[in-house]
Design an enzyme around this catalytic site. Structure first.
Site, PDB file in Angstrom:
ATOM      1  N   TYR A  86       0.824  -1.203   0.000  1.00  0.00           N
ATOM      2  CA  TYR A  86       0.000   0.000   0.000  1.00  0.00           C
ATOM      3  C   TYR A  86       0.859   1.253   0.000  1.00  0.00           C
ATOM      4  CZ  TYR A  86       0.778   1.002   5.027  1.00  0.00           C
ATOM      5  OH  TYR A  86       1.328   1.328   6.239  1.00  0.00           O
ATOM      6  N   ARG A 121       8.196   4.088  -4.707  1.00  0.00           N
ATOM      7  CA  ARG A 121       8.287   3.073  -3.643  1.00  0.00           C
ATOM      8  C   ARG A 121       7.273   1.957  -3.874  1.00  0.00           C
ATOM      9  NH1 ARG A 121       7.663   5.079   2.359  1.00  0.00           N
ATOM     10  NH2 ARG A 121       5.503   5.293   1.658  1.00  0.00           N
ATOM     11  N   ARG A 144      -8.012 -20.782  -1.678  1.00  0.00           N
ATOM     12  CA  ARG A 144      -6.896 -20.505  -0.777  1.00  0.00           C
ATOM     13  C   ARG A 144      -5.759 -21.467  -1.051  1.00  0.00           C
ATOM     14  NH1 ARG A 144      -5.034 -22.184   4.425  1.00  0.00           N
ATOM     15  NH2 ARG A 144      -4.039 -20.472   5.587  1.00  0.00           N
ATOM     16  N   LYS A 187       6.435  -2.044   1.858  1.00  0.00           N
ATOM     17  CA  LYS A 187       5.261  -1.460   2.524  1.00  0.00           C
ATOM     18  C   LYS A 187       4.065  -2.400   2.361  1.00  0.00           C
ATOM     19  CE  LYS A 187       3.184   3.127   3.188  1.00  0.00           C
ATOM     20  NZ  LYS A 187       3.296   3.132   4.645  1.00  0.00           N
ATOM     21  N   GLU A 221      11.718   2.332  14.371  1.00  0.00           N
ATOM     22  CA  GLU A 221      10.872   3.421  13.872  1.00  0.00           C
ATOM     23  C   GLU A 221       9.588   3.450  14.683  1.00  0.00           C
ATOM     24  OE1 GLU A 221       9.748   2.550   9.747  1.00  0.00           O
ATOM     25  OE2 GLU A 221       9.694   0.411  10.222  1.00  0.00           O
TER      26      GLU A 221
HETATM   27  N1  PDD Z   1       2.822   5.002   7.290  1.00  0.00           N
HETATM   28  N2  PDD Z   1       7.484   3.741   8.890  1.00  0.00           N
HETATM   29  C1  PDD Z   1       6.348   3.019   8.872  1.00  0.00           C
HETATM   30  C2  PDD Z   1       6.318   1.713   9.583  1.00  0.00           C
HETATM   31  C3  PDD Z   1       5.208   3.522   8.206  1.00  0.00           C
HETATM   32  O1  PDD Z   1       4.071   2.800   8.202  1.00  0.00           O
HETATM   33  C4  PDD Z   1       5.272   4.789   7.573  1.00  0.00           C
HETATM   34  C5  PDD Z   1       4.099   5.372   6.831  1.00  0.00           C
HETATM   35  C6  PDD Z   1       6.490   5.504   7.624  1.00  0.00           C
HETATM   36  C7  PDD Z   1       6.658   6.850   6.977  1.00  0.00           C
HETATM   37  O2  PDD Z   1       6.702   6.748   5.566  1.00  0.00           O
HETATM   38  P1  PDD Z   1       6.207   7.944   4.633  1.00  0.00           P
HETATM   39  O3  PDD Z   1       6.970   9.143   5.041  1.00  0.00           O
HETATM   40  O4  PDD Z   1       6.543   7.494   3.272  1.00  0.00           O
HETATM   41  O5  PDD Z   1       4.724   8.107   4.873  1.00  0.00           O
HETATM   42  C8  PDD Z   1       7.565   4.935   8.284  1.00  0.00           C
HETATM   43  C9  PDD Z   1       1.643   5.470   6.581  1.00  0.00           C
HETATM   44  C10 PDD Z   1       1.493   6.953   6.592  1.00  0.00           C
HETATM   45  C11 PDD Z   1       0.422   4.735   7.130  1.00  0.00           C
HETATM   46  O6  PDD Z   1       0.562   3.551   7.374  1.00  0.00           O
HETATM   47  O7  PDD Z   1      -0.653   5.342   7.283  1.00  0.00           O
END
Ligand code: PDD
Length: 286
Positions: free
Chosen positions: A32, A51, A100, A150, A182
């Site tokens: 996503y 990304r 599945r 992601k 993070e």
């Molecule tokens: N989350 N680290 C994680 C684990 C994240 O899920 C996100 C973003 C970031 C920051 O990435 P970016 O600057 O590209 O948004 C770092 C999004 C916003 C979410 O899950 O809603």
């Protein structure tokens, strides 16, 4: 009612339907992106699109949509839903093989599922929370080893937010081998003696699009940046701290595990970076 996008169609949200066999639903087999919208325009779109392609490549999911089409779909959804400030959520899964099975389906016969929807967030940029800052707790990082992809496996980040909520805090920073990786949905930073410290890129963290922009802008503003790991004790002793993400931009952190940073209000570097970043966003939005 929102208009959403599903596999080529713009539909009322109640009419968008996905199979119970979709691998996003059964296996969290999908990726996503979240792109913010300011003044009806997209922030850092190229970074998010790039990304996305990388995440798809890493999971061997054929990209079902071109860069130009993706931009057009984002813009059309923002227009149809009249979004001035908010977010566009995009998800691509490996699709619906009709049953599945752990084995990946043949991409010739199973097409990825593409979903987008908008979330209106009035006051996203001029957020009252940014004026007071957020409080975080530290929790163990027990996620899998490819956090640079992601994926939609967000159960542990959700649990982390719940742990924070239960502790009376706003979010959680995750710790692995004594070092902060993070935030649950954001990248983490501390500031000591005007030097910005954030973990270096690896498979341990998501390569934040906001992180890339903020570090570039910090450099341009002659701020010192150090990309290295830091522990939670060093964080608690920092002058200030902040997080970055598409949905929070630069958000000051004023408390870690109950310990106030500085005077307990958003620090000067964090506030300045939020300002600089938002200015740049408005200038370069598409
Ligand atoms: N989350 N680290 C994680 C684990 C994240 O899920 C996100 C973003 C970031 C920051 O990435 P970016 O600057 O590209 O948004 C770092 C999004 C916003 C979410 O899950 O809603």
């Amino acid at each position: 009612m929102r208009t959403v996008y599903l596999n080529g169609d713009y539909l009322p949200e109640t009419e968008a339907r996905i199979s119970i066999f979709d691998r996003g639903f059964l296996m969290a087999d999908g990726v996503y992106e979240v792109t913010s919208v300011l003044g009806g325009k997209l922030i850092d779109f190229d970074g998010h699109a790039a990304r996305l392609q990388r995440s798809l490549r890493e999971l061997d999911i054929a990209s079902p949509v071109s860069h130009a089409d993706l931009l057009a779909i984002h813009r059309e959804l923002v227009r149809l839903n009249g979004i001035d400030e908010g977010l566009v959520y995009l998800q691509i899964t490996r699709g619906d093989p009709g049953d599945r099975d752990f084995v990946f389906p043949d991409p010739e016969t199973t097409a990825p599922t593409v979903v987008l929807f908008t979330q209106a967030k009035p006051g996203l940029a001029d957020s009252p929370v940014a004026r007071t800052g957020i409080r975080v707790i530290s929790i163990d990082d027990i996620r899998w080893g490819r956090r640079d992809i992601k994926t939609v496996q967000l159960l542990y980040p959700s649990m982390g937010k719940m742990m924070a909520k239960k502790a009376g805090a706003d979010d959680a920073w995750m710790i692995e081998d004594g070092m902060v990786t993070e935030g649950t949905s954001n990248n983490a930073y501390i500031v000591k003696d005007n030097r910005i410290v954030t973990r270096a890129l690896s498979a341990d963290i998501l390569h934040g699009i906001t992180r890339a922009a903020v570090l570039r802008l910090a450099g341009e503003a002659q701020m010192e940046v150090e990309e290295r790991s830091f522990g939670i004790d060093e964080a608690r002793a920092a002058d200030e701290a902040f997080i970055t993400s598409a949905s929070s931009f630069v958000m000051p952190v004023v408390e870690i595990d109950g310990v106030s940073l500085g005077d307990g209000t958003p620090g000067r570097v964090s506030r300045r970076l939020r300002e600089i970043y938002l200015e740049e966003c408005r200038r370069t939005a598409v």
